[in-house]
Design a protein around this motif. Structure first.
Motif, PDB file in Angstrom:
ATOM      1  N   CYS A  16       0.845  -1.206   0.000  1.00 26.13           N
ATOM      2  CA  CYS A  16       0.000   0.000   0.000  1.00 26.13           C
ATOM      3  C   CYS A  16       0.875   1.250   0.000  1.00 26.13           C
ATOM      4  CB  CYS A  16      -0.935   0.006   1.205  1.00 26.13           C
ATOM      5  SG  CYS A  16      -2.212  -1.261   1.079  1.00 26.13           S
ATOM      6  N   GLN A  17       1.964   1.197   0.739  1.00 27.21           N
ATOM      7  CA  GLN A  17       2.892   2.327   0.761  1.00 27.21           C
ATOM      8  C   GLN A  17       3.431   2.598  -0.654  1.00 27.21           C
ATOM      9  OE1 GLN A  17       3.273   4.228   3.576  1.00 27.21           O
ATOM     10  NE2 GLN A  17       4.169   5.587   2.027  1.00 27.21           N
ATOM     11  N   LEU A  18       3.758   1.522  -1.330  1.00 27.56           N
ATOM     12  CA  LEU A  18       4.285   1.652  -2.693  1.00 27.56           C
ATOM     13  C   LEU A  18       3.266   2.317  -3.618  1.00 27.56           C
ATOM     14  CD1 LEU A  18       6.540  -0.764  -4.371  1.00 27.56           C
ATOM     15  CD2 LEU A  18       4.370  -0.543  -5.577  1.00 27.56           C
ATOM     16  N   VAL A  19       2.013   1.931  -3.453  1.00 23.94           N
ATOM     17  CA  VAL A  19       0.951   2.522  -4.277  1.00 23.94           C
ATOM     18  C   VAL A  19       0.854   4.018  -3.981  1.00 23.94           C
ATOM     19  CG1 VAL A  19      -1.532   2.522  -4.763  1.00 23.94           C
ATOM     20  CG2 VAL A  19      -0.331   0.367  -4.364  1.00 23.94           C
ATOM     21  N   ILE A  20       0.894   4.343  -2.690  1.00 21.39           N
ATOM     22  CA  ILE A  20       0.787   5.747  -2.286  1.00 21.39           C
ATOM     23  C   ILE A  20       1.998   6.533  -2.804  1.00 21.39           C
ATOM     24  CG2 ILE A  20       0.814   7.288  -0.269  1.00 21.39           C
ATOM     25  CD1 ILE A  20      -0.823   4.975   1.144  1.00 21.39           C
ATOM     26  N   ASP A  21       3.178   5.936  -2.676  1.00 24.20           N
ATOM     27  CA  ASP A  21       4.393   6.609  -3.160  1.00 24.20           C
ATOM     28  C   ASP A  21       4.314   6.912  -4.656  1.00 24.20           C
ATOM     29  OD1 ASP A  21       5.361   6.453  -0.634  1.00 24.20           O
ATOM     30  OD2 ASP A  21       6.765   4.795  -1.018  1.00 24.20           O
ATOM     31  N   GLN A  22       3.618   6.049  -5.376  1.00 24.01           N
ATOM     32  CA  GLN A  22       3.482   6.296  -6.815  1.00 24.01           C
ATOM     33  C   GLN A  22       2.384   7.314  -7.109  1.00 24.01           C
ATOM     34  OE1 GLN A  22       3.384   3.152  -9.605  1.00 24.01           O
ATOM     35  NE2 GLN A  22       5.085   2.026  -8.687  1.00 24.01           N
ATOM     36  N   GLY A  23       1.806   7.825  -6.040  1.00 21.29           N
ATOM     37  CA  GLY A  23       0.760   8.844  -6.219  1.00 21.29           C
ATOM     38  C   GLY A  23      -0.545   8.280  -6.752  1.00 21.29           C
ATOM     39  N   LYS A  24      -0.826   7.001  -6.432  1.00 24.12           N
ATOM     40  CA  LYS A  24      -2.025   6.376  -7.003  1.00 24.12           C
ATOM     41  C   LYS A  24      -2.988   5.926  -5.914  1.00 24.12           C
ATOM     42  CE  LYS A  24      -0.234   5.199 -11.414  1.00 24.12           C
ATOM     43  NZ  LYS A  24       0.574   4.312 -12.240  1.00 24.12           N
ATOM     44  N   HIS A  25      -3.308   6.864  -5.009  1.00 24.07           N
ATOM     45  CA  HIS A  25      -4.174   6.525  -3.882  1.00 24.07           C
ATOM     46  C   HIS A  25      -5.471   5.874  -4.320  1.00 24.07           C
ATOM     47  CE1 HIS A  25      -1.518   9.684  -2.641  1.00 24.07           C
ATOM     48  NE2 HIS A  25      -1.777   9.428  -1.365  1.00 24.07           N
ATOM     49  N   TYR A  26      -5.974   6.318  -5.460  1.00 23.39           N
ATOM     50  CA  TYR A  26      -7.303   5.879  -5.875  1.00 23.39           C
ATOM     51  C   TYR A  26      -7.390   4.384  -6.143  1.00 23.39           C
ATOM     52  CZ  TYR A  26      -5.288   5.838 -10.545  1.00 23.39           C
ATOM     53  OH  TYR A  26      -4.503   5.572 -11.614  1.00 23.39           O
ATOM     54  N   THR A  27      -6.273   3.749  -6.358  1.00 26.61           N
ATOM     55  CA  THR A  27      -6.337   2.325  -6.691  1.00 26.61           C
ATOM     56  C   THR A  27      -6.355   1.421  -5.460  1.00 26.61           C
ATOM     57  OG1 THR A  27      -3.958   2.285  -6.852  1.00 26.61           O
ATOM     58  CG2 THR A  27      -5.169   2.581  -8.902  1.00 26.61           C
ATOM     59  N   ALA A  71      -5.735  -1.879 -12.622  1.00 28.61           N
ATOM     60  CA  ALA A  71      -4.940  -1.043 -11.718  1.00 28.61           C
ATOM     61  C   ALA A  71      -3.555  -1.654 -11.502  1.00 28.61           C
ATOM     62  CB  ALA A  71      -5.671  -0.895 -10.394  1.00 28.61           C
ATOM     63  N   PHE A  72      -3.509  -2.961 -11.380  1.00 30.52           N
ATOM     64  CA  PHE A  72      -2.208  -3.624 -11.193  1.00 30.52           C
ATOM     65  C   PHE A  72      -1.337  -3.474 -12.435  1.00 30.52           C
ATOM     66  CE2 PHE A  72      -4.553  -6.015  -7.913  1.00 30.52           C
ATOM     67  CZ  PHE A  72      -3.656  -5.889  -6.871  1.00 30.52           C
ATOM     68  N   ASN A  73      -1.983  -3.508 -13.587  1.00 29.93           N
ATOM     69  CA  ASN A  73      -1.213  -3.367 -14.817  1.00 29.93           C
ATOM     70  C   ASN A  73      -0.590  -1.969 -14.923  1.00 29.93           C
ATOM     71  OD1 ASN A  73      -0.277  -4.377 -17.373  1.00 29.93           O
ATOM     72  ND2 ASN A  73      -1.767  -2.986 -18.317  1.00 29.93           N
ATOM     73  N   GLU A  74      -1.273  -0.988 -14.339  1.00 30.58           N
ATOM     74  CA  GLU A  74      -0.685   0.357 -14.318  1.00 30.58           C
ATOM     75  C   GLU A  74       0.504   0.402 -13.370  1.00 30.58           C
ATOM     76  OE1 GLU A  74      -3.716   3.273 -13.495  1.00 30.58           O
ATOM     77  OE2 GLU A  74      -4.854   2.644 -15.268  1.00 30.58           O
ATOM     78  N   LEU A  75       0.383  -0.318 -12.268  1.00 30.79           N
ATOM     79  CA  LEU A  75       1.477  -0.337 -11.283  1.00 30.79           C
ATOM     80  C   LEU A  75       2.673  -1.143 -11.785  1.00 30.79           C
ATOM     81  CD1 LEU A  75      -0.630  -0.965  -8.063  1.00 30.79           C
ATOM     82  CD2 LEU A  75       0.799   1.054  -8.472  1.00 30.79           C
TER      83      LEU A  75
END
Ligand code: 26Q
Length: 797
Positions: A386-397, A440-444
């Motif tokens: 979750c931290q990684l997602v937030i760090d990428q600026g993608k809170h919405y996912t 969403a995962f494919n974007e990450l």
């Protein structure tokens, strides 16, 4: 091995085991002698192969799957060892019929359907291609239930297969392993750093049974390791003395249930506690053993990912990710970052379903007490992710991608995060995964996702199931297609050769006659081998739309009876198991039987159409039906069938596909071209649009005379005192898979089928083209892609 030596071993076995000679032995004794002799032979070959592997120290793959539908092994092994013909002759000399001996072997039902059979096709193909691979699964005492039909209703009976099935297994008591459940976790700082201890756990013993997998004309022998659960200490005397009676036998109770039976469901996310236990049990046993062996050999786990690729077959083995982390962290003292690096290099995940409701989720309340340490690791994986997602600026996912969300653990999300590669099982399916299900995962992780289109073990599905066709093809185009199915395309050169087409049709007729005899013997129904054999065989599921097929049959019935239609004779053949708790699926089975009965009672209609439902669908029955099929029904709602593999088996055996553009049908269509397939129905984007607009079945009813007349007729049907209003109500109010939206187009395609069949030569040519272009659907091609693009393993000869 010289065949003479093989014969001597059989006779020696009979003498030692039963004190008997082959002339006096019973069939059952000859079966046991054959199975045991083959097993002994494979053990010797495996020993030699292992020696070679130890020398080369090459990377190996491990295929983790809750299901392997192996099918019968004896014929497969004799075929692969290249001694089937001699064995047949040898037995004949001694007044035994090899086919009757084959029939003694149980067909181990250690799987539900496509996913399980795919696992077995892959082990066979990998072994024939000399890849070092081990399968891991559970030794279910009871495989999938035996289906009996009583007055049209499915009934389930236990399938105890080990009695006669055990002769294929090698018990490896030198490799038992302990698996721990329940208890609690203590974390403390020690001189050696942070330590985690699992306390007051319940121990279960995992006992390994190996099924040896032979390859076609090769020295390679691989292993399918099946774990059986046993109580470790049996009865706990201390607890018993303290008066804690129920706890004292807890381990025994848990153990005996874990490997008792296969869940007879093929798509469900019902979070049953026993299923978590099964999953963790076989994963933990497999990984512990593998890690231990690696450590013994190399003295470190640093290089684990250079030697090991772990594959998770759908999310069922996803606990492998936290379990490997646990071993690396707690047992071998690696840091989180190092352990995570190793783990994610090792795992790869195949998804087999797009339907969101089928993705596995576990309630935290159920999971946490059962596997406290595994839970805490999943929590940490989730936190960091979750931290990684937030760090990428993608809170919405986050709501879509978090591993733990809404008090549930989402196993697909865990599998994706923990793997370096994720694949779907057909082009269409893999596209849907990245475009919608896992968008969403494919974007990450844009480089993680890929496709490997499924394939089938053609040596079983053509070579063994249809020896008549295989042998003719060998004479015609040479035998290199047996090793390399792409070579079957040489058959295309003969598509305008009338003699060849006629010969292929003769063979089809032989297979249809054989099936007709089987149908007569099992159902009492007499069918005409000159009629079109129209086949739909697969699990019973609403999305597969057996009901659409049934509607067409009712439509034909009405047309014959009231509108003077005199169609090309057809035999509609169904076989399907319904999950025991799936009422609608069971109702559809009843409906099909009732249609069959209604037709049989009608002197006029029964001369044109017949409906046969063959009970207890399994690998062995598939081997009888598939070679005899003219039409392969692949009529799922577009976007729902991940791939399908029955479609490939039927195509290879010369059946023409009648299907929607779903799963691998899309690729079959590409391979044979528009003119050699019958495609109908909405395509995936159209289904999506219709869903968005709102599907209104009543509109179809009101706007189509054919639909209206068919449904109205069903309301008037009474068979054996039962009426079928509920079928009509279902179609008009509950059908998520929109049968009525595809009805007209399906009927039109069916009419084209009937018309085409009348031109025998054209049909024969189309059938030839289907067989000739099935090369890409060999599992040999699929496993090559896995080996090269995902596992990075090399052949060891
Ligand atoms: C999950 C949770 C609890 C109990 C059972 C299950 C469960 C068990 C089996 C869920 C799914 C399955 C099996 C799925 C399956 O067979 N899928 C099929 O996989 C084939 C091989 O890739 C595809 O060809 C089919 O399209 C797909 O339906």
């Amino acid at each position: 091995m010289k065949h003479q030596e093989f014969e001597q071993r059989i006779e020696k076995y009979l003498k030692r085991q039963f004190g008997i000679t082959i002339t006096l032995a019973s069939k059952r004794q000859v079966y046991e002698a054959l199975m045991s002799t083959v097993r002994e032979k494979l053990s010797e070959k495996k020993f030699a192969y292992e020696q070679e592997l130890k020398k080369t120290k090459q990377k190996r793959a491990y295929y983790m799957s809750m299901e392997f539908l192996v099918g019968r092994t004896l014929r497969n092994n004799l075929f692969n060892l290249g001694i089937e013909k001699q064995t047949k002759e040898y037995l004949e000399k001694n007044n035994f019929n090899l086919d009757e001996i084959y029939d003694i072997e149980p067909d181990p039902g250690l799987g539900n359907g496509g996913l399980g059979r795919l696992a077995s096709c892959y082990l066979d193909a990998l072994t024939s291609s000399d890849y070092p691979v081990t399968g891991f699964s559970i030794l279910y005492e009871y495989g999938i239930f035996k289906q009996v039909i009583n007055n049209g209703w499915q009934q389930e009976f236990p399938d105890y297969w080990l009695d006669l099935g055990k002769y294929g297994l090698v018990y490896r008591n030198d490799e038992e392993i302990e698996v721990r459940f329940y208890g609690h976790v203590e974390e403390k700082m020690t001189e050696d750093g942070f330590k985690v201890e699992h306390k007051d756990y319940t121990s279960i013993q995992a006992e390994p049974y190996d099924l040896l997998i032979s390859g076609y004309k090769t020295k390679t022998v691989n292993t399918l390791r099946l774990w059986e659960a046993k109580a470790k200490t049996g009865f706990n005397m201390k607890l018993f003395e303290r008066g804690e009676y129920s706890k004292s036998s807890e381990a025994e109770a848990i153990a005996s249930s874990i490997s008792k039976l296969l869940y007879p469901a093929d798509s469900t996310n019902e979070g049953k506690e026993l299923r978590i236990k099964q999953q963790y049990f076989f994963i933990s046993a497999s990984l512990q053993q593998l890690v231990k062996n690696h450590y013994n050999e190399f003295g470190t786990l640093e290089n684990l990912s250079d030697h090991v690729a772990l594959h998770i077959n759908d999310t069922h083995p996803a606990m492998g990710v936290p379990e490997l982390m646990r071993l690396l962290l707690d047992e071998y003292g690696y840091s989180w970052d190092k352990a995570w690096e190793i783990t994610t290099k090792i795992f790869a995940y195949t998804n087999h379903t797009i339907m969101a409701e089928a993705l596995e989720k576990w309630s935290v309340d159920l999971f946490k007490p059962l596997l406290p340490r595994i839970y805490s690791i999943i929590e940490e994986i989730n936190k960091r992710f979750c931290q990684l997602v937030i760090d990428q600026g993608k809170h919405y996912t986050l709501a879509e991608t978090a591993i733990i969300y809404d008090n549930q653990i989402r196993m697909a999300n865990l599998s994706i995060v923990g793997s370096h590669n994720v694949n779907g099982v057909s082009k269409l399916h893999s596209d849907i995964l990245v475009e919608s299900t896992f968008r969403a995962f494919n974007e990450l992780y844009p480089t993680k996702f890929g496709n490997v289109t499924n394939g089938i073990a053609h040596r079983r599905w053509l070579g063994q199931a249809n020896p008549e066709l295989a042998s003719y093809l060998k004479d015609l185009i040479g035998d290199d297609f047996v090793k390399d199915l792409s070579k079957i395309s040489k058959l295309n050169d003969y598509k305008n050769d009338k003699k060849v087409v006629a010969k292929l049709q003769e063979i089809k007729k032989v297979k249809k006659e054989q099936l007709a005899t089987y149908i007569q013997n099992t159902t009492g129904i007499t069918v005409n081998p000159d009629s079109i054999f129209d086949v739909q065989v697969k699990r019973l599921h609403e999305y597969k739309r057996q009901l659409l097929n049934a509607l067409h049959i009712v439509y034909l019935y009405r047309e014959i009876k009231y509108n003077g239609l005199r169609p090309v004779p057809r035999t509609f053949i169904f076989a399907a198991k319904a999950s025991s708790g799936y009422q609608m699926a069971k109702n559809i089975i009843k409906f099909i039987h009732s249609i069959s009965q209604m037709i049989e009672c009608d002197e006029l209609v029964r001369d044109y159409i017949k409906v046969v439902f063959l009970p207890d669908y399994k690998v062995t029955l598939a081997e009888k039906i598939i070679p005899a099929a003219d039409i392969s029904e692949q009529i799922s709602q577009a976007g729902k069938e991940a791939s399908g593999t029955g479609n490939m088996k039927l195509m290879l055996n010369g059946a023409l596909t009648l299907g929607t553009l779903d799963g691998a049908n899309v690729e079959i269509h590409e391979a044979v071209g528009d003119e050699n397939i019958f495609i109908f129905g909405l395509e995936t984007p159209e289904v999506d649009e219709l869903n968005a607009r709102g599907y209104k079945p009543w509109e179809y009813y009101n706007n189509s005379v054919k639909i209206k007349e068919t449904l109205d007729f069903i309301r008037t049907m009474t068979v054996g005192g039962m009426n079928f209003n509920f079928i009509v109500d279902y179609l008009l109010t509950q059908d998520n898979y929109m049968c009525l939206a595809d009805f007209e187009s399906y009927i039109a395609a069916q009419e084209k089928v009937a018309e085409t069949y009348q031109d025998k030569e054209k049909w024969g040519r189309m059938s030839l083209v289907n067989t000739a272009n099935a090369g890409i659907f060999s599992a040999d091609r699929s496993v090559e892609e896995y080996a090269k693009d995902i596992w990075n393993i090399k052949k060891v000869k």
